[in-house]
Write an enzyme that holds these catalytic residues in place. Structure first.
Site, PDB file in Angstrom:
ATOM      1  CG  HIS A  66      -1.559   1.354   1.453  1.00  0.00           C
ATOM      2  ND1 HIS A  66      -2.222   2.039   0.450  1.00  0.00           N
ATOM      3  CD2 HIS A  66      -1.624   2.138   2.550  1.00  0.00           C
ATOM      4  CE1 HIS A  66      -2.666   3.188   0.942  1.00  0.00           C
ATOM      5  NE2 HIS A  66      -2.314   3.272   2.203  1.00  0.00           N
ATOM      6  CG  ASP A 190      -3.596   3.057   5.496  1.00  0.00           C
ATOM      7  OD1 ASP A 190      -3.581   2.597   6.647  1.00  0.00           O
ATOM      8  OD2 ASP A 190      -2.869   4.002   5.141  1.00  0.00           O
TER       9      ASP A 190
END
Length: 364
Positions: A66, A190
């Site tokens: 990510h 996230d």
């Protein structure tokens, strides 16, 4: 006790009819027979795909990354790896090393998300490297999830901006690799909080067959862990009600279509620690205790760290200090059997919070 089927995965793939996780490499592992027998050095392990066995607990290790499209540094600094006095991160080197590793071993897979970085990296590659990456995509060894320009926030972002940035990323992927390689999985690991807008407009309505996310409220997390409800079907549109299931959703086991707002969803387990402050003065210290009894046996390893990282003790990033895997029986610190037992213990702990025979660990 349920045996384990441990698989090293690099991508969460979905077929046209049902959700499935495709192993990039898998190996049977039991605590009674884990020490490798090396006929040559370095050893060669069987990493062929083996998924799945309903008589065992199937552990899917999804290798991914990510990459924030701007957070502590600018987008350019994140991509180039500059200004590392703030944060050490260079996305171009992630993509360089990942694609080289995929090319080197046909048993590997990897999942990528943010097209703001990938598109920039793509335009910098040579024709030869582009051809190699196209082959990785065709073989579904380089897999895209979400596929937006970034992994957008869900709390303060307007839905028009969420749609536009997702469209931008999907257009790049469709133009570069073809529409058949567009993402089929939502991957919001996230953002701080999650909305039904994401689940309905940007999961169900764009054709995603599943939505995975992290960072849910700790009270919701506690409730779901206790009831094994970290995986669930999300009815994302209250206004549509049962029509969400009739218009392409799952109703009585029927096939999921491209429309509808019911989607299989999952939240990643996270550990939480809480502390309270008591303003009253502490009591006087007690008298010295008697000599302690013999120490108890060592406790089992802690549960996995949760969200989109690996289990505790199994982070092999350059900034992690976890013990490496050492399978050389000629060295004093050979630790294969112990490390496998630690991993199995961590997996069994995580299994307490999920139903079924398949759980996913996020190695990224």
């Amino acid at each position: 006790m349920t045996p384990l089927l441990l698989g090293l995965l690099g991508g969460t793939l979905l077929s046209s009819t049902h959700t499935t996780v495709t192993a990039a490499s898998a190996a049977m592992a039991t605590t009674s027979s884990v020490r490798p027998v090396h006929d040559q050095w370095p050893p060669i392990y069987n990493t062929s795909a083996r998924c799945c066995d309903d008589t065992k607990l199937n552990v899917h290790l999804v290798c991914h990354t990510h990459d924030d499209v701007g957070w502590l540094k600018t987008i350019d600094q994140y991509y180039l790896g500059s200004n590392n006095s703030i944060q050490h991160a260079g996305v171009q080197y992630i993509l360089d090393s990942v694609t080289d590793s995929l090319i080197a071993d046909p048993g590997r897979k990897f999942t990528y998300v943010e097209q703001a970085f990938f598109s920039r990296w793509w335009y910098e590659q040579t024709p030869k490297k582009k051809a190699q990456v196209r082959r990785l995509v065709e073989e579904e060894r380089l897999v895209f999830t979400n596929g937006g320009w970034c992994m957008h926030d869900e709390a303060t972002a307007h839905y028009v901006g969420m749609i536009d940035q997702t469209t931008l990323g999907h257009r790049f992927l469709a133009a570069t690799f073809g529409a058949k390689h567009l993402p089929r999985v939502g991957w919001q690991v996230d953002p701080f909080g999650h909305s039904s807008t994401q689940a309905s407009l940007l999961s169900g309505s764009v054709g995603f067959e599943a939505l995975y996310f992290g960072r849910i409220d700790y009270q919701d997390m506690k409730e779901r862990k206790g009831k094994q409800q970290l995986e669930f079907i999300w009815d994302a549109s209250p206004s549509l009600g049962s029509d969400a299931g009739k218009q392409g959703g799952r109703e009585g086991g029927k096939k999921e279509g491209r429309g509808g707002c019911r989607r299989r969803s999952g939240s990643f387990h996270s550990g939480f620690r809480h502390a309270t402050h008591d303003p009253t003065p502490p009591p006087p210290p007690p008298p010295p205790p008697p000599p302690p009894p013999p120490p108890p046996p060592p406790p089992p390893p802690p549960p996995p760290s949760g969200n989109y990282g690996p289990p505790r003790g199994f982070c092999f990033d350059q900034f992690c200090a976890d013990e490496p895997m050492n399978d050389d029986v000629n060295l004093v610190d050979e630790n294969t059997e112990r490390r496998v037992e630690e991993f199995v213990a961590a997996v069994r702990e995580l299994k307490k919070f999920y139903p079924g025979k398949n759980i996913m660990l996020q190695m990224g």
